[in-house]
Each structure stands twice: as C-alpha cells, then as structure tokens.
Design a protein around this motif. Structure first.
Motif, PDB file in Angstrom:
ATOM      1  N   UNK A 136      -2.093  -4.946 -13.257  1.00 30.86           N
ATOM      2  CA  UNK A 136      -1.707  -4.704 -11.863  1.00 30.86           C
ATOM      3  C   UNK A 136      -1.665  -3.215 -11.571  1.00 30.86           C
ATOM      4  N   UNK A 137      -1.053  -2.449 -12.464  1.00 28.55           N
ATOM      5  CA  UNK A 137      -0.969  -0.998 -12.259  1.00 28.55           C
ATOM      6  C   UNK A 137      -2.348  -0.351 -12.278  1.00 28.55           C
ATOM      7  N   UNK A 141      -6.505   2.227  -9.107  1.00 35.24           N
ATOM      8  CA  UNK A 141      -7.901   2.327  -8.677  1.00 35.24           C
ATOM      9  C   UNK A 141      -8.024   2.148  -7.163  1.00 35.24           C
ATOM     10  N   UNK A 142      -7.230   1.234  -6.600  1.00 33.43           N
ATOM     11  CA  UNK A 142      -7.251   1.019  -5.156  1.00 33.43           C
ATOM     12  C   UNK A 142      -6.730   2.249  -4.418  1.00 33.43           C
ATOM     13  N   UNK A 179       0.797  -1.010  -1.729  1.00 34.34           N
ATOM     14  CA  UNK A 179       0.503  -2.377  -2.125  1.00 34.34           C
ATOM     15  C   UNK A 179       1.183  -2.872  -3.379  1.00 34.34           C
ATOM     16  N   UNK A 180       2.026  -2.046  -3.985  1.00 33.76           N
ATOM     17  CA  UNK A 180       2.710  -2.506  -5.198  1.00 33.76           C
ATOM     18  C   UNK A 180       3.834  -3.476  -4.841  1.00 33.76           C
ATOM     19  N   UNK A 215       9.924   4.552  -2.660  1.00 30.27           N
ATOM     20  CA  UNK A 215       9.769   3.096  -2.653  1.00 30.27           C
ATOM     21  C   UNK A 215       8.858   2.675  -1.500  1.00 30.27           C
ATOM     22  N   UNK A 216       9.080   3.243  -0.335  1.00 27.95           N
ATOM     23  CA  UNK A 216       8.256   2.888   0.827  1.00 27.95           C
ATOM     24  C   UNK A 216       6.791   3.256   0.588  1.00 27.95           C
TER      25      UNK A 216
END
Length: 134
Positions: free
Chosen positions: A87-88, A93-94, A56-57, A49-50
């Motif tokens: 968003x995913x 891509x990021x 950035x999610x 999760x971290x």
C-alpha cells in the motif's frame, strides 16, 4: 488549546478532529470539566494527517506511519505487513505521479504568465491596448 481553536488554526471541522482522536491520529487531554485540550504540536499533526488523507492513505496506515513522521525519526516497524508495504509503495508512486503532473502544470502556467507579461511590456502592445478609463 481547545477544540474550537484547533479547528480554526487547521481549517478542520470539529467533527473531523473528534474522528482523528477516535482513530488515534491525535491525542486530546481532558480537563477537569471534560473539555478536550490539545498541545500546540497538534496543529502540525492535523495538517500532516489531512495531507496524508488527501493523498489517499487510509487512516489505519496513517496511524502506523505517524511515529515515523515525528522528529527525530526512528523508523522501526516490527508489525509491517506485506499489505502495508504494498500500500505504501503504491501510494508513494501515485504521489510521485501527482507531483510530476502538478510540476508540469505549474511550469505551463509560469510560461503562459511570462509570455503574457512580456507581451504587455512591449511598446507595440501598449499602443494597441485601450487606454484605461479616466
């Protein structure tokens, strides 16, 4: 394990662990006296999760994709919205761009270290270097 141990094992503040529980990202069982008890697999889940948060999610997306991150993987999203998919895609891509940048930086540091260590290994470099204090 209790919340303090989970906090220590994951280097995550207790307050954040309570928030993760509130968001449905981790599950705590309650003992008769009301203390939170976590399974050992929560350590990996918190780290996961971290990492996703650091990437950035948002928590709402993390909550939706967490079941897909468990093994065995069963990927089935009857409620995958176009917004979620966009968003995913954007986050993937990021992350790829960040990975590429990190890999370039790692390689540059490696080349620098190799050059410095090779220079130190040559006899001429040892002759020029000041002698270590006695």
């Amino acid at each position: 394990m209790r919340i303090g141990e989970l906090s220590e094992r994951t280097a995550t503040p207790r307050r954040l662990l309570r928030y993760y529980e509130e968001q449905g990202l981790i599950i705590a069982h309650r003992t008769a006296n009301g203390y939170r008890r976590y399974d050992d697999n929560c350590v990996d889940r918190v780290i996961q999760v971290r990492g996703l948060l650091d990437a950035g999610l948002p928590t709402r997306i993390i909550k939706q994709i967490l079941p897909c991150l468990d093994k065995p993987r069963t990927i089935y999203f009857p409620d995958a919205t176009p917004e979620m998919l966009a968003t995913l895609t954007q986050e993937r891509d990021r992350m790829t761009q960040r990975i590429d940048c990190l890999a370039r930086n790692r390689d540059a540091i490696g080349e620098y270290l190799d050059a410095v260590l090779a220079l130190r290994a040559t006899p001429a470099a040892r002759a020029v270097s000041p002698a270590p204090p006695a």
